[in-house]
Design a protein around this motif. Structure first.
Motif: not given
Lengths: 320, 313, 500
Positions: C162-163, C490, C492-500
């Motif tokens: 979680n960062g 999860q 997809d959310e992570w990718r959106a947050q981390n620009n992957k």
């Protein structure tokens, strides 16, 4: 068993079918032989695996890897035992720990359990129901691992002490139940009444009248308790960090679980780390040798135990 | 009515010796059983650790109802594991009791005291071998290429059997192994009960001319029936708990055998290996306890109906 | 009268027991206390009387028992006492016990300061998420500069939950690289060309040669596990994304062409007798002792062949299956965390910093006392003294690059490690930690199904044409699709947050 002792002498048995024989303490030779055969074969089947373990422990390590388990190995070796005795002061220590907890624990268990069971077996004990419930309810519900752990480690502060191996198992509702039934069914009320009439107090009746004739029961729960302490490894797993306090079974268990863990867990470090750890584990023959050394004392101790067992029973019957 | 408390005190006083006797045991039960017992509520919580300690962690964790129990019921496997657990334990209880009593009687009847002792010691040995060791031993029989059984089969010209992938043999194997390990130990209780029987009964029977068989049937068995019934009721309480080592180590955790070897305890172990959730493991324990509890009450009720004397409570 | 005597008897019995209890209890406590004081009385105490009392840190780590632990720790505490005024109470828990024991210790809130954690024992991500560990971001900045400098940044980056960082990774090999590992004795005997070994299929001619010439050798000795080009979201479950994924689509890995192909090939090999008939249930590694095997699958490190040859006693050669790649589980393969309940998190961090930067301390903790447990050969090489009573598993403790080398080791061992580390590419899910909370029920059920079918499919013991569809159906019935959906959400959310 002792009825056979008492009736050693008379051996006239005209009727082989034993239908109307006068001696009821002995079986006819045929049935006696049959009993020997059945029980003998079964106990042989029980001993055989142990012999098997002994043989593995005496097998040459390489032969074992090549041929697998065999009751007649191609090559014998004492290497495993040599290795243990060279490096094994741990084994000796663990013996000490196990014997200590078994002796102290068994005495404690027998004392607490028989007192408790006796009290709740007395029909005139006003709080009989309450205390029976207190005991037997625990057989069905438990708080689970973590809460029990907290009580032992943080409330009683027993962690890394010998008492963490004794106290958590020192009472069992199961044994109380057996003893209660024993007192109820096997101890004639007449004895207690006679004691009462003599004006003896409850403890006196218990100590001098009840206990002596209850030895079979005591021997049974004592044996259960002793075996429980001897075989316990779980309390050690939870409460013992200090290798000096590791009991025998826990030592054996540790070796087994470690090896399984390493072999089955492919994520441990790299392949080389795993090889290195696997190398540091004792070889299979060594593990078997440890099993032999850990079980041997029981084989020798059990007949003694049994003697007291039988003695207790004999005393019980003499009273009659 | 004002004599109430006084009378109570007097009752206490009259029972003080017996109360003192139960004192150590009661202290133990409170410390080791009742104190941890409230912890079972974890089964209904989403346990989250709190730095203020365990109590705070429990209190501050969210209630989740029966969510932690779901995995035990959700799929068809749940049916299989419950069935396996119940059936195996039922067989173990019935056969185990019968054989233990039989062994106890036989050992008691054997004339040579010395031999009886030797036999008994022998029968005790398996109790001291851990399941891991037993599993090696079983493997030495069942191994595909080096196992004793397959070599015997080969000798008679039969095809080797892949023991560890054939589900049909395992119910028998597990029952045999379990009985083999437990009967010697189980017979001790019955032996003690038999030896504890008042000798005068046998003497009276002897005078009446009863045969050995009649003595066993008419005196010995009825006399030890209370113990048998108690052991039986107790065993019922554990019918929902399986011996993990027997079902995990002995079949060597073989996937192909799961349909006949997966029981509640192994299922829970495998299922929680990945996540290790305390709530879910507590839930499994509670589930097993409650079912055991209900079964014991029911059994006891039935026993009570038949013979009040022999009921446990 | 009589009544009283009975009572006195009982009372005295209780007194005796309670005295014995108290006596033994205190004796035991006394024992461990003296052991504790013994360790610090040797040196640090004399000095620390002037300073403030040293801070006591309880450190749990994974290892078999070390006979001379007390001796070595006395020396460690002398040094640590001087350097940072701390005193280490080292507690070793054995390999097989570590996870269970630490979970109970942590869940019960028992005090400790530092603990070993990883992807394979006392699961790091789970424990961090449950709140057992202290969040280290601030501490790292303040007291852990040495660590930050020493570590390849990918370690700290890849082990965030979680960062945030909740544990200090060990500086060692960063990526994972699967290799075919060959028994060189047989390779040389039959002049096999191992450089040709890349895919599972490419092994076939070699397996055949060996099987034809050595009928009693099973060239593939056991369940070696399939190599599937996927990055798995959760250890032990066939849920993940392809390693060269572009769209980050989470799939049921068993339901992919790659898996089908592996299972088919293995079944072909199994039928040809390349695997032992009981491969699916085989446990143990006897074949390593007897040398009756040709190839298995392992994760490598630089110079692994030398180490393997050394520990097996015969030559080993290996050939890579894929390029080194950094996975979540390889980054979190070995770490030390600080307890959320620690009273001295700063001190604990200071100690970890010292352990990861100070060569003397690092080698002392790992190899023990010079002259007693090992011989020092030169500036940075050593030779262990066998059976001397102290030798810790080096990859579990801290920065490996500070360790002395064996004289057989190449001079540039650690440089090669760094090269290996920087040569790696990142796996697609690196840094993404799946939170299983919502699908715990399904995971428990699916795991049982995976264990049921996995070993027989992996070893080819069963015909995948018949069994695989059944297995997939079972996974579905147990709820794998729900896990996949949750994972996808999860991710997809992570990718959106981390620009992957």
């Amino acid at each position: 068993m002792e009825n056979s002792v008492i009736s050693r002498q008379p051996a006239s048995r005209p009727d082989k079918r034993a239908k109307k024989t006068r001696d009821f303490h002995r079986l006819s030779p045929f049935w006696n032989a049959a009993a020997h055969l059945v029980i003998g074969l079964f106990s042989l089947a029980c001993v055989y695996p142990f012999l098997f373990v002994v043989v593995i422990s005496l097998t040459d390590e390489k032969t074992l890897a090549l041929n697998g388990y065999s009751i007649f190995p191609e090559k014998w070796s004492f290497q495993a035992y040599q290795y243990i005795f060279q490096t094994g002061d741990q084994l000796l220590r663990s013996y000490g720990v196990t014997i200590l907890i078994t002796v102290v624990g068994t005495l404690l268990t027998v004392a607490i359990v028989s007192l408790y069971a006796y009290a709740i077996s007395r029909p005139y004990f006003k709080f009989r129901g309450l205390f029976s419930f207190i005991a037997f309810f625990t057989m069905l519900f438990g708080g689970g691992l973590v809460p029990s752990y907290i009580v032992v480690s943080q409330v009683l502060h027993l962690k890394d002490t010998i008492w963490a191996l004794i106290l958590p198992m020192s009472v069992s509702a199961f044994s109380i139940l057996i003893m209660r039934t024993f007192f109820k069914t096997m101890v004639p009320d007449a004895i207690i009444e006679s004691g009462k009439i003599d004006g003896a107090g409850e403890f006196r009746v218990f100590l001098y009248l009840i206990l002596p004739i209850s030895l079979p029961g005591l021997a049974t729960i004592g044996l259960f308790a002793a075996l429980g302490y001897w075989n316990d490894w779980f309390n050690a797993l939870l409460y013992i960090d200090n290798a000096k306090l590791l009991p025998l079974q826990s030592l054996l268990m540790k070796i087994e679980t470690n090896i399984q863990f390493i072999l089955q867990n492919s994520a441990i470090g790299s392949g080389t780390d795993r090889s290195a750890i696997a190398q540091s584990m004792p070889a299979e023959t060594t593990r078997m040798a440890m099993v032999v050394l850990a079980t041997l004392p029981i084989i020798f101790a059990y007949p003694f135990f049994q003697r007291y067992f039988v003695q207790g029973l004999t005393i019980g019957s003499v009273k009659e | 009515m004002e004599h109430g408390p006084m009378r109570w005190l007097r009752t206490l006083n009259r029972n003080k010796a017996l109360l003192l006797m139960v004192l150590p045991g009661t202290v133990w039960f409170i410390l080791f059983c009742y104190l941890p017992m409230p912890g079972a509520v974890i089964a209904f919580k989403d346990y989250r650790y709190d730095t203020d300690g365990f109590l705070a962690s429990i209190l501050r964790s969210d209630w989740v109802g029966f969510k932690n129990f779901e995995y035990l019921f959700k799929t068809e496997d749940a049916f299989i594991i419950v069935r396996n657990t119940l059936l195996y334990n039922a067989v173990f209880i019935v056969l185990g009791t019968v054989l233990s009593v039989l062994v106890a009687i036989l050992v008691n009847e054997i004339a040579s005291k010395k031999m009886a002792k030797i036999y008994q010691t022998g029968m005790f040995l398996p109790h001291f071998l851990s399941w891991v060791i037993v599993s090696y031993f079983v493997f030495s029989f069942l191994s595909v290429d080096k196992g004793v059984l397959n070599q015997v089969l080969k000798f008679f010209g039969a095809d080797p059997v892949f023991w560890y992938s054939e589900t049909k043999y395992w119910p028998y194997i597990l029952v045999i192994v379990n009985l083999w390990k437990g009967v010697g130990y189980g017979s001790v209780v019955y032996l003690a009960a038999i030896v504890g029987i008042d000798k005068s009964y046998f003497e009276a029977a002897m005078i009446d001319g009863a045969s050995k068989w009649q003595q066993i049937r008419k005196i010995m068995i009825p006399m030890i029936t209370p113990i048998i019934v108690i052991m039986f009721i107790l065993a019922i309480g554990g019918i929902f708990r399986a011996d993990f080592g027997l079902f995990y180590q002995v079949p060597r955790d073989t996937g192909a055998l799961y349909p006949v070897t997966n029981v509640i305890d192994t299922f829970v172990y495998r299922g929680l290996k990945v996540t290790g959730d305390i709530g879910m493991s507590t839930a499994a324990g509670l589930y097993q306890s409650v079912v055991g509890f209900v079964l014991v009450i029911a059994t006891n009720f039935i026993v009570r109906k038949i013979n009040k004397e022999q009921a446990l409570f | 009268m009589k009544k009283r005597r009975g009572l006195t008897l009982l009372l005295s019995l209780f007194l005796l027991t309670s005295m014995a209890l108290a006596g033994c209890g205190s004796k035991d406590n006394g024992g461990s206390d003296t052991a504790g004081t013994k360790t610090d009385s040797t040196g640090s105490e004399a000095k620390s009387t002037e300073k403030e009392k040293p801070v006591k840190l309880i450190w749990y780590t994974i290892s078999g028992p070390q006979k001379d632990q007390d001796k070595v720790m006395a020396e460690v505490n002398k040094y640590v006492g001087e350097k940072i005024n701390a005193e280490i109470d080292l507690r070793l828990i054995d390999w097989g016990d570590y996870s269970q024991k630490m979970q109970v210790i942590a869940a019960s809130g028992e005090p400790f300061d530092i603990a070993f954690t990883s992807s394979w024992a006392f699961n790091y991500v789970e424990s961090a998420r449950k709140g057992y560990f202290y969040e280290l971001d601030g501490l790292l900045e303040k007291y852990g500069q040495g660590i930050t400098k020493a570590l390849n940044p990918a370690f700290l980056e890849g082990s965030k939950v979680n960062g945030h960082n909740y544990a200090i990774p060990t500086n060692k090999e960063l990526p994972a690289q699967a290799v075919w590992r060959f028994n060189k004795v047989l390779v040389d005997k039959y002049k096999l060309d191992v450089t040709k070994a890349t895919t599972l299929e490419s092994l076939e001619p070699m397996l055949k040669t060996v099987k034809d010439n050595e009928p009693d050798v099973y060239p593939i000795p056991s369940n070696i596990g399939p190599y599937l080009p996927y990055d798995f979201a959760l250890e032990g479950l066939p849920v993940g994304v392809s390693i060269d994924t572009k769209d980050f689509k989470v799939v049921n890995v068993w339901d992919t062409p790659e898996a089908k192909q592996v299972f088919d090939t293995m079944h072909k090999y199994y039928k040809a007798g390349y695997l032992p008939p009981d491969a699916a249930t085989k446990q143990g590694n006897e074949h390593e002792k007897t040398g009756k095997w040709l190839v298995d699958k392992q994760h490598t490190v630089p110079f692994a062949d030398i180490l393997w040859s050394d520990s097996l006693g015969y030559p080993i050669v290996s050939s890579p299956i894929h390029e080194p790649m950094v996975f979540n589980w390889s980054v979190t393969g070995s770490m030390q965390a600080i307890s959320a309940k620690s009273k001295h998190p700063e001190k604990a961090m200071e100690f970890l910093n010292l352990l990861n930067t100070d060569a003397y301390l690092r080698n002392l903790v790992n190899y023990g006392l010079e002259g007693v447990h090992y011989k020092k050969l030169s500036e940075d090489t050593y030779e262990p003294i066998p059976d001397s009573g102290y030798s810790m598993p080096s990859f579990t403790l801290g920065n490996m690059f500070l360790l002395y080398k064996l004289k057989e080791d190449p001079k540039d061992k650690w440089e090669q490690y760094e090269k290996f580390n920087s040569s790696a590419t990142n796996a697609p899910l690196l840094g993404f930690q799946f939170d299983p909370t919502n699908v715990l029920t399904e995971i428990a059920n699916v795991k049982n199904a995976v264990d049921e079918y996995g070993p027989s499919l992996n070893t080819g013991s069963v015909d995948p044409n018949k069994v695989l569809p059944k297995a997939i159906e079972k996974l579905k019935a147990q709820g794998i699709d729900k896990i996949i959906a949750e994972c996808q959400k999860q991710l997809d959310e992570w990718r959106a947050q981390n620009n992957k």
